[in-house]
Scaffold this active site. Structure first.
Site, mmCIF file in Angstrom:
data_model
loop_
_atom_site.group_PDB
_atom_site.id
_atom_site.type_symbol
_atom_site.label_atom_id
_atom_site.label_comp_id
_atom_site.label_asym_id
_atom_site.label_seq_id
_atom_site.Cartn_x
_atom_site.Cartn_y
_atom_site.Cartn_z
ATOM 1 N N GLY A 41 92.145 -25.973 44.014
ATOM 2 C CA GLY A 41 91.780 -26.168 43.458
ATOM 3 C C GLY A 41 91.393 -24.797 42.095
ATOM 4 O O GLY A 41 91.651 -24.132 42.722
ATOM 5 N N PRO B 248 89.209 -22.147 39.872
ATOM 6 C CA PRO B 248 87.360 -22.267 40.023
ATOM 7 C C PRO B 248 86.904 -23.355 39.897
ATOM 8 O O PRO B 248 86.966 -23.325 38.426
ATOM 9 C CB PRO B 248 87.916 -20.449 39.310
ATOM 10 N N ARG B 249 85.860 -22.816 39.723
ATOM 11 C CA ARG B 249 84.271 -24.129 39.927
ATOM 12 C C ARG B 249 84.558 -25.750 39.758
ATOM 13 O O ARG B 249 83.736 -26.409 39.201
ATOM 14 C CB ARG B 249 83.660 -23.446 38.138
ATOM 15 N N ALA B 250 85.962 -25.318 40.689
ATOM 16 C CA ALA B 250 86.103 -27.131 40.885
ATOM 17 C C ALA B 250 85.825 -27.165 41.831
ATOM 18 O O ALA B 250 85.284 -28.816 42.375
ATOM 19 C CB ALA B 250 87.548 -27.678 41.224
ATOM 20 N N GLY B 251 84.441 -26.721 42.901
ATOM 21 C CA GLY B 251 83.441 -27.705 43.580
ATOM 22 C C GLY B 251 84.134 -26.600 45.351
ATOM 23 O O GLY B 251 83.273 -27.880 46.351
ATOM 24 N N LYS B 252 85.152 -26.332 45.473
ATOM 25 C CA LYS B 252 86.135 -26.139 46.996
ATOM 26 C C LYS B 252 85.074 -25.548 47.657
ATOM 27 O O LYS B 252 84.641 -26.104 49.110
ATOM 28 C CB LYS B 252 87.118 -25.210 46.839
ATOM 29 N N SER B 253 84.462 -24.578 47.841
ATOM 30 C CA SER B 253 83.952 -23.974 48.092
ATOM 31 C C SER B 253 82.129 -25.056 48.599
ATOM 32 O O SER B 253 81.851 -24.526 50.463
ATOM 33 C CB SER B 253 82.793 -22.872 48.015
ATOM 34 N N ASP C 105 87.033 -17.125 48.508
ATOM 35 C CA ASP C 105 85.590 -16.756 48.562
ATOM 36 C C ASP C 105 85.392 -15.487 49.742
ATOM 37 O O ASP C 105 85.256 -14.640 49.494
ATOM 38 C CB ASP C 105 84.732 -17.887 49.029
#
Length: 205
Positions: free
Chosen positions: A11, A13-18, A38
């Site tokens: 996804g 960046p900032r989609a919430g993957k991490s 990351d």
């Protein structure tokens, strides 16, 4: 030794993957190794080669593209090595093919995961939520242009990262919390079904 499983979270960046990856690690009974963008950017990639595999769509840094291509292949070889040694792996990635010189198609990387069970998860998040998260994030995240318009790289991420859009599971992080998303992924894994997105993506190219 039983081969580990692999979950790839793809996804923008900032989609919430991490956050989803961390939630899955916390919920799972067995250990999951967290590899991906990351980990590579924060601890592996030299500052002068940033943003490395986080290079955004649009061909802005063609001087980095050879490095990016080799870095992605090295990441997937590492994922395969971990899995072949019995480790489960979850990895946050952000694949696109919007480069100048690099053939960035995902199939080149996925071929490294032969004979490994791979679940590919599309991590979606509406643009308004992405922009809000960028505003409240630490780090060099674009938010908006001086004229108030949405920067082109942000729009390109939304357009390019989900091509070809073939997934075993799709999650919307604006509708579900990281814990809920992780629970859904683990539930799908428990069904022990054959995930076919990897082979379909390879065939699509």
């Amino acid at each position: 030794m039983q081969t580990g499983r692999v979950v790839l979270l793809n996804g923008a960046p900032r989609a919430g993957k991490s956050s989803v990856a961390c939630a899955l690690q916390a919920q799972a009974d067995s250990p999951w190794m967290n590899l991906g963008i990351d980990a590579i950017l924060r601890h592996v990639t030299p500052a002068k080669m940033q943003p490395g595999i986080g290079l955004r769509p649009g061909g802005e840094r063609k001087d980095l593209e050879d490095f990016v291509g080799r870095s992605y292949l090295a990441l997937y070889k590492s994922i395969a090595a971990h899995a072949n040694l019995g480790f489960n792996v979850i990895a946050d990635v952000g694949h696109h093919d919007s480069y100048v010189n690099l053939n960035g198609n995902w199939a080149l990387c996925l071929r490294e995961l032969q004979d490994i069970e791979v679940m590919i998860v599309g991590v979606f998040c509406p643009l308004d939520d992405i922009l809000e998260r960028r505003l409240h994030s630490e780090g060099p995240y674009l938010t908006q242009c001086a004229d108030g318009e949405i920067p082109k790289p942000i729009l390109l991420w939304q357009e390019e990262v989900h091509k070809p859009g073939i997934y075993d599971l799709e999650i919307d992080t604006a509708r579900k919390s990281p814990d809920e998303c992780a629970k859904l992924i683990l539930s799908e894994l428990l069904k022990n079904r054959n995930f076919g997105a990897r082979k379909m993506i390879i065939a699509a190219y």
